[in-house]
Write an enzyme that holds these catalytic residues in place. Structure first.
Site, PDB file in Angstrom:
ATOM      1  N   VAL A   1      -7.106  -9.258   9.391  1.00 26.95           N
ATOM      2  CA  VAL A   1      -5.782  -9.571   9.781  1.00 26.95           C
ATOM      3  C   VAL A   1      -4.747  -8.255   9.849  1.00 26.95           C
ATOM      4  O   VAL A   1      -3.730  -7.787  10.181  1.00 26.95           O
ATOM      5  CB  VAL A   1      -4.917 -10.077   8.317  1.00 26.95           C
ATOM      6  CG1 VAL A   1      -5.164 -11.684   8.109  1.00 26.95           C
ATOM      7  CG2 VAL A   1      -5.126  -9.185   6.811  1.00 26.95           C
TER       8      VAL A   1
ATOM      9  N   ASN B   1      -2.463 -15.046   3.169  1.00 34.55           N
ATOM     10  CA  ASN B   1      -3.086 -14.915   1.924  1.00 34.55           C
ATOM     11  C   ASN B   1      -4.730 -14.622   1.483  1.00 34.55           C
ATOM     12  O   ASN B   1      -5.232 -14.067   0.452  1.00 34.55           O
ATOM     13  CB  ASN B   1      -3.308 -16.884   1.954  1.00 34.55           C
ATOM     14  CG  ASN B   1      -4.746 -16.406  -0.117  1.00 34.55           C
ATOM     15  OD1 ASN B   1      -4.619 -16.424  -0.530  1.00 34.55           O
ATOM     16  ND2 ASN B   1      -6.531 -16.368   0.681  1.00 34.55           N
TER      17      ASN B   1
ATOM     18  N   SER C   1       0.979 -11.053  -6.950  1.00 34.08           N
ATOM     19  CA  SER C   1       0.665 -11.009  -7.622  1.00 34.08           C
ATOM     20  C   SER C   1       1.356 -10.324  -8.921  1.00 34.08           C
ATOM     21  O   SER C   1       1.901  -9.951  -8.628  1.00 34.08           O
ATOM     22  CB  SER C   1      -0.584 -10.790  -7.270  1.00 34.08           C
ATOM     23  OG  SER C   1      -1.302  -9.563  -8.336  1.00 34.08           O
TER      24      SER C   1
ATOM     25  N   TYR D   1      -2.895  -1.820  -5.085  1.00 27.28           N
ATOM     26  CA  TYR D   1      -2.828  -2.603  -5.325  1.00 27.28           C
ATOM     27  C   TYR D   1      -1.158  -3.201  -5.528  1.00 27.28           C
ATOM     28  O   TYR D   1      -0.669  -4.653  -4.813  1.00 27.28           O
ATOM     29  CB  TYR D   1      -3.442  -3.827  -6.160  1.00 27.28           C
ATOM     30  CG  TYR D   1      -3.852  -5.547  -5.894  1.00 27.28           C
ATOM     31  CD1 TYR D   1      -4.606  -6.118  -4.673  1.00 27.28           C
ATOM     32  CD2 TYR D   1      -3.056  -5.788  -6.792  1.00 27.28           C
ATOM     33  CE1 TYR D   1      -4.980  -7.344  -5.247  1.00 27.28           C
ATOM     34  CE2 TYR D   1      -3.363  -7.234  -6.807  1.00 27.28           C
ATOM     35  CZ  TYR D   1      -4.354  -8.686  -5.367  1.00 27.28           C
ATOM     36  OH  TYR D   1      -4.160  -9.206  -6.222  1.00 27.28           O
TER      37      TYR D   1
ATOM     38  N   ALA E   1       1.556  -1.251  -5.593  1.00 30.71           N
ATOM     39  CA  ALA E   1       2.407  -1.606  -3.943  1.00 30.71           C
ATOM     40  C   ALA E   1       2.106  -2.187  -3.121  1.00 30.71           C
ATOM     41  O   ALA E   1       3.375  -2.736  -3.135  1.00 30.71           O
ATOM     42  CB  ALA E   1       1.739   0.331  -3.863  1.00 30.71           C
TER      43      ALA E   1
ATOM     44  N   LYS F   1       1.212  -5.249  -3.296  1.00 36.89           N
ATOM     45  CA  LYS F   1       2.197  -7.095  -3.433  1.00 36.89           C
ATOM     46  C   LYS F   1       3.122  -6.753  -3.845  1.00 36.89           C
ATOM     47  O   LYS F   1       4.293  -7.745  -3.817  1.00 36.89           O
ATOM     48  CB  LYS F   1       0.675  -7.350  -5.233  1.00 36.89           C
ATOM     49  CG  LYS F   1      -0.191  -7.839  -4.756  1.00 36.89           C
ATOM     50  CD  LYS F   1      -0.271  -8.694  -3.756  1.00 36.89           C
ATOM     51  CE  LYS F   1      -2.464  -9.918  -3.607  1.00 36.89           C
ATOM     52  NZ  LYS F   1      -2.053 -10.072  -2.383  1.00 36.89           N
TER      53      LYS F   1
ATOM     54  N   ILE G   1      -6.839 -16.131 -11.705  1.00 34.36           N
ATOM     55  CA  ILE G   1      -7.830 -16.439 -11.324  1.00 34.36           C
ATOM     56  C   ILE G   1      -8.845 -16.836 -10.754  1.00 34.36           C
ATOM     57  O   ILE G   1      -9.263 -15.483 -10.249  1.00 34.36           O
ATOM     58  CB  ILE G   1      -6.473 -17.356  -9.880  1.00 34.36           C
ATOM     59  CG1 ILE G   1      -5.089 -17.176 -10.236  1.00 34.36           C
ATOM     60  CG2 ILE G   1      -7.367 -19.038  -8.840  1.00 34.36           C
ATOM     61  CD1 ILE G   1      -4.162 -17.944 -11.068  1.00 34.36           C
TER      62      ILE G   1
END
Ligand SMILES: NC(=O)c1ccc[n+]([C@@H]2O[C@H](COP(=O)([O-])OP(=O)(O)OC[C@H]3O[C@@H](n4cnc5c(N)ncnc54)[C@H](O)[C@@H]3O)[C@@H](O)[C@H]2O)c1
Length: 245
Positions: A61, A89, A141, A153, A155, A157, A186
């Site tokens: 991606v 995702n 998240s 992460y 930044a 999300k 999760i």
């Protein structure tokens, strides 16, 4: 009428559970992942759910050309001219305190989540507009509000929340809904790598006293993808068991 859904990061965890759920509901399911394991996983889901319209394809991606080739392959293999649902995702973590964070750790995380969502959404959006129907679901998240060791992460999300809200405003008039899911902690291969000490700190902040299951996130995605969710647009939906980081 069969609806077709692309799920990125579908070889593992939440993406895999989402693919299984949508396949069991009769969607045509296109599982995309950088890991070629996705092809085997697609085969098993196809057999498990007795759904002929499940395929697994390689995609990176972060790479525009890879996303373009992937989407063209999807259309030609399945003989369709658009997809109805996109679940952005695919994800990675490269945790580190900011003072120790390298430019590579920053780049990799920003690229998978933000460039990933841009690259994939650009492929599908014209077809959705033409068809006057679409569902775009972005995986954010609980860390989007800030979490120690996750400047990259968080930044990324938080960026996905801005992306979601803007697209919900731009695309709503075409009957395309754009929403974000905010999972908490999760139980997937991603969280398996979190050190026990940190795991305990997070667990202490979950009122439900347990990690979430990938299927619990998948059920929420399935609802947002459905006809029933037709008036939910620009929503940020938490699936966290009440976790506050
Ligand atoms: N597990 C959690 O607690 C949690 C919490 C909040 C948000 N999330 C988010 O949910 C999503 C899924 O996470 P998960 O826990 O299932 O993780 P996971 O590691 O089990 O699965 C992620 C998948 O993404 C794929 N991927 C990574 N880079 C890619 C790329 N460049 N192109 C295509 N595929 C790529 C991986 O190969 C893997 O199959 C991620 O966006 C993650 O940030 C997870």
């Amino acid at each position: 009428m069969v609806r077709y859904a692309i799920i990125t990061g579908a070889a593992s965890g939440i993406g895999l559970a989402t693919s299984r759920k949508l396949a069991s509901l009769g969607y045509g399911v296109i599982m995309g992942d950088i890991s070629d394991v996705v092809k085997e996983k697609a085969k098993s889901i196809k057999e498990e759910t007795n759904n002929e319209r499940v395929i697994g394809l390689h995609v990176d991606v972060t790479d525009w050309n890879s996303c373009k080739e992937f989407y063209n392959e999807v259309l030609s293999i399945l003989g369709i001219d658009h997809v109805d649902v996109l679940v952005n995702n695919a994800g990675i973590i490269r945790d580190s305190l900011f003072i120790k964070m390298t430019p590579e750790q920053w780049d990799q995380v920003i690229k998978v989540h933000l460039y990933g969502a841009f690259n994939m959404t650009k492929q599908v959006v014209d077809g959705m507009i033409k068809n006057q129907w679409g569902r775009i679901i972005n995986m954010s998240s609980a860390s989007w509000k800030g979490n120690i060791g996750q400047a990259n992460y968080s930044a990324a999300k938080a960026g996905l929340i801005g992306f979601t809200l803007t697209l919900s405003r731009e695309l709503g008039k075409y009957n395309i809904t754009v929403n974000a899911i905010v999972p908490g902690f999760i139980d997937t291969p991603m969280t398996a790598s979190v050190p026990d000490k940190i795991k305990k700190l997070i667990m202490d902040r979950i009122p439900m006293g347990r990690m979430g299951r990938p299927e619990e996130v998948a059920n929420t995605i399935a609802f947002l993808a459905s006809e029933e969710a037709s008036y939910i647009n620009g929503a940020i939906i938490e699936v966290t068991g009440g976790l506050v980081l």
